[in-house]
Design an enzyme around this catalytic site. Structure first.
Site, mmCIF file in Angstrom:
data_model
loop_
_atom_site.group_PDB
_atom_site.id
_atom_site.type_symbol
_atom_site.label_atom_id
_atom_site.label_comp_id
_atom_site.label_asym_id
_atom_site.label_seq_id
_atom_site.Cartn_x
_atom_site.Cartn_y
_atom_site.Cartn_z
ATOM 1 N N CYS A 131 0.657 -1.204 0.035
ATOM 2 C CA CYS A 131 0.109 -0.035 -0.060
ATOM 3 C C CYS A 131 0.846 1.295 0.045
ATOM 4 O O CYS A 131 0.701 2.320 -0.750
ATOM 5 C CB CYS A 131 -0.979 -0.073 1.283
ATOM 6 S SG CYS A 131 -0.215 -0.494 2.722
ATOM 7 N N HIS A 245 -2.551 6.512 4.622
ATOM 8 C CA HIS A 245 -1.001 6.600 4.979
ATOM 9 C C HIS A 245 -0.800 7.793 4.359
ATOM 10 O O HIS A 245 -1.181 8.320 3.374
ATOM 11 C CB HIS A 245 -0.460 5.619 4.077
ATOM 12 C CG HIS A 245 -0.484 4.126 4.632
ATOM 13 N ND1 HIS A 245 -1.214 3.808 5.714
ATOM 14 C CD2 HIS A 245 -0.383 2.920 4.154
ATOM 15 C CE1 HIS A 245 -1.334 2.347 6.020
ATOM 16 N NE2 HIS A 245 -0.753 1.957 4.683
HETATM 17 N N1 LIG Z 1 -4.710 -3.671 5.257
HETATM 18 C C1 LIG Z 1 -4.173 -3.004 4.205
HETATM 19 O O1 LIG Z 1 -4.222 -1.847 4.240
HETATM 20 C C2 LIG Z 1 -3.468 -3.922 3.065
HETATM 21 C C3 LIG Z 1 -3.018 -3.035 2.021
HETATM 22 C C4 LIG Z 1 -2.284 -3.966 1.048
HETATM 23 C C5 LIG Z 1 -2.389 -5.272 1.173
HETATM 24 N N2 LIG Z 1 -2.558 -5.885 2.336
HETATM 25 C C6 LIG Z 1 -2.790 -7.256 2.315
HETATM 26 O O2 LIG Z 1 -4.160 -7.841 2.169
HETATM 27 C C7 LIG Z 1 -4.246 -8.981 2.975
HETATM 28 C C8 LIG Z 1 -5.523 -8.885 3.837
HETATM 29 O O3 LIG Z 1 -5.155 -7.756 4.982
HETATM 30 P P1 LIG Z 1 -6.384 -7.050 5.697
HETATM 31 O O4 LIG Z 1 -5.863 -5.798 6.270
HETATM 32 O O5 LIG Z 1 -7.713 -7.142 4.866
HETATM 33 O O6 LIG Z 1 -6.372 -8.233 6.975
HETATM 34 P P2 LIG Z 1 -7.809 -8.346 7.773
HETATM 35 O O7 LIG Z 1 -8.583 -7.256 8.234
HETATM 36 O O8 LIG Z 1 -7.116 -9.118 9.054
HETATM 37 O O9 LIG Z 1 -8.588 -9.673 7.276
HETATM 38 C C9 LIG Z 1 -7.832 -10.950 7.115
HETATM 39 C C10 LIG Z 1 -8.782 -11.777 6.030
HETATM 40 O O10 LIG Z 1 -8.321 -13.034 5.696
HETATM 41 C C11 LIG Z 1 -8.990 -14.139 5.944
HETATM 42 N N3 LIG Z 1 -7.985 -14.897 6.179
HETATM 43 C C12 LIG Z 1 -7.106 -15.055 7.335
HETATM 44 N N4 LIG Z 1 -6.394 -16.213 6.974
HETATM 45 C C13 LIG Z 1 -6.857 -17.094 6.172
HETATM 46 C C14 LIG Z 1 -6.435 -18.344 5.227
HETATM 47 N N5 LIG Z 1 -5.603 -18.932 5.815
HETATM 48 N N6 LIG Z 1 -7.412 -18.587 4.438
HETATM 49 C C15 LIG Z 1 -8.340 -17.608 3.790
HETATM 50 N N7 LIG Z 1 -8.524 -16.571 4.441
HETATM 51 C C16 LIG Z 1 -7.921 -16.213 5.497
HETATM 52 C C17 LIG Z 1 -9.822 -13.636 7.140
HETATM 53 O O11 LIG Z 1 -10.895 -14.300 7.357
HETATM 54 P P3 LIG Z 1 -11.746 -14.491 8.767
HETATM 55 O O12 LIG Z 1 -12.446 -13.175 8.980
HETATM 56 O O13 LIG Z 1 -12.615 -15.653 8.847
HETATM 57 O O14 LIG Z 1 -10.553 -14.545 10.025
HETATM 58 C C18 LIG Z 1 -10.155 -12.120 6.604
HETATM 59 O O15 LIG Z 1 -11.327 -12.334 5.989
HETATM 60 C C19 LIG Z 1 -2.894 -9.328 3.815
HETATM 61 O O16 LIG Z 1 -2.168 -10.145 3.133
HETATM 62 C C20 LIG Z 1 -2.457 -7.797 3.688
HETATM 63 O O17 LIG Z 1 -0.933 -7.940 3.820
HETATM 64 C C21 LIG Z 1 -3.431 -5.175 3.269
#
Ligand SMILES: NC(=O)c1ccc[n+]([C@@H]2O[C@H](COP(=O)([O-])OP(=O)(O)OC[C@H]3O[C@@H](n4cnc5c(N)ncnc54)[C@H](OP(=O)(O)O)[C@@H]3O)[C@@H](O)[C@H]2O)c1
Length: 340
Positions: A131, A245
């Site tokens: 991001c 950010h």
């Molecule tokens: N947040 C950001 O600004 C951002 C920016 C760029 C990239 N990312 C990337 O995007 C991804 C998600 O981030 P997020 O911020 O959305 O995290 P989050 O709010 O913690 O959500 C995680 C999601 O992934 C699911 N999950 C966790 N482990 C899993 C598995 N083994 N198999 C399938 N689903 C799984 C969770 O399901 P449950 O609800 O069932 O636990 C939830 O839906 C990460 O890889 C992160 O590095 C995030």
């Protein structure tokens, strides 16, 4: 001509990025036949919505992807490591938000406004950059193209939603504890984030003493621009903001660039919104960026002590352009380039 409609899976559909993906697909009227929301067993049977329809969340396993054309992955590194390669082999296009494949040479790392041609070399997996990298590279791109950049120096002010939904809850809880005078118990970061700023809120590389976030920004920037000569110096800091950010960027350009010339370069660049009105004290903040897709640029200054130095401030919503929107734009670009 009728646009082909697609079957699309969202892995991590109950998370911050996944929820935003469903919203962005709806807003942009992406040509969908079916959306399959996936998460862990914890969320199975729960509901999310897309295009005004309530959808039931299923568990993420290979069999669930039958008939799927595109899988948007936002389920963290583990889910991507486990499934993305097998899905790509089966002909599913994977657009991955985790850091798993970003630096693999055969995986395009794409910001559609910056390096769309990289998509043409895809082998089934396309990576969404980090991001903080996306907003920085988009903001510097018109200057990079027109004037050239020798050295990019950046300090970030990154919101807790970058760490996922549990970090947002942790900031709320720590803030409540601090305001009530109770002891603050950090649950997500090694130190208290409420009323505090953390320069080591990521894991640390003990060879260089940089955090993984800082190293990602250095390496991803060079890959996206195909420029290993570009000098990139990063300090990443987590701040007690929910969403968006901020980045203080300093560029040493190859030729002198006046403030007004820089403003002109940004004026019409896709994805960038200039918010520069010093007389009225208008400049972008995280609250301006929340919930929209712009990369805002403002507070632009020539370096008083270096003829080739330029400072500016960049803000964007990490969950939108920093993740969900960029991923959906990649899918749209694949359609536009007839690569699907
Ligand atoms: N947040 C950001 O600004 C951002 C920016 C760029 C990239 N990312 C990337 O995007 C991804 C998600 O981030 P997020 O911020 O959305 O995290 P989050 O709010 O913690 O959500 C995680 C999601 O992934 C699911 N999950 C966790 N482990 C899993 C598995 N083994 N198999 C399938 N689903 C799984 C969770 O399901 P449950 O609800 O069932 O636990 C939830 O839906 C990460 O890889 C992160 O590095 C995030």
């Amino acid at each position: 001509m009728k646009t082909k409609t697609l079957n699309l899976a969202v892995v991590g559909a109950t998370g911050l990025v996944g929820q935003e993906m469903l919203r962005v697909l709806t807003e942009r009227n992406f040509p969908l036949n079916r959306v399959l929301p996936l998460a862990t067993a914890r969320s199975k049977g729960g509901h999310v919505s897309c295009h005004g329809t309530q959808l039931t969340v299923e568990e993420t396993e290979l069999a669930a992807f039958k008939g799927i054309d595109i899988a948007l992955f936002a389920g963290g590194d583990k889910s991507s490591q486990l499934l993305a390669k097998d899905l790509a082999k089966q002909g599913v296009l994977v657009i991955d938000n985790s850091s798993t494949f970003r630096m693999e040479p055969e995986v395009p790392l794409v910001i559609p406004e910056v390096n769309p041609d990289a998509l043409k070399k895809h082998k089934g997996i396309i990576a969404n950059p980090n991001c903080s990298t996306i907003q920085m590279v988009l903001a510097m791109k018109p200057i990079y193209d027109q004037v050239g950049i020798e050295h990019l120096i950046v300090s970030t002010y990154q919101s807790v939603s970058g760490t996922g939904k549990d970090a947002v809850e942790a900031l709320k809880e720590e803030t409540r504890q601090a305001l009530s005078g109770a002891p603050v118990t950090p649950k997500i970061y090694p130190q208290q984030i409420a009323f505090n700023c953390l320069p080591q809120a990521w894991s640390l590389d003990f060879e260089t003493f940089y955090t993984e976030e800082e190293l990602k920004m250095v390496r991803e920037t060079k890959k996206i621009l195909s420029d290993n000569e570009l000098k990139v110096s990063v300090t990443a800091v987590r701040v007690p903001v929910y969403r968006g950010h901020g980045e203080s960027v300093y560029l040493l350009t190859r030729k002198k660039l006046m403030r007004n010339e820089a403003l002109n370069l940004w004026e019409n660049f896709p994805g960038i919104k200039l918010m520069e009105d010093p007389e009225n004290r208008k400049y972008p903040t995280q609250l301006d960026a929340e919930g929209n897709d712009w990369v805002y640029v403002g507070h632009v200054r020539e370096d008083l002590d270096h003829s080739h130095g330029l400072f500016f401030w960049v803000v964007s919503d990490n969950l939108r352009k920093g993740a969900a929107t960029n991923a959906v734009q990649i899918a749209e670009k694949m359609i536009e380039l007839n690569l699907l």
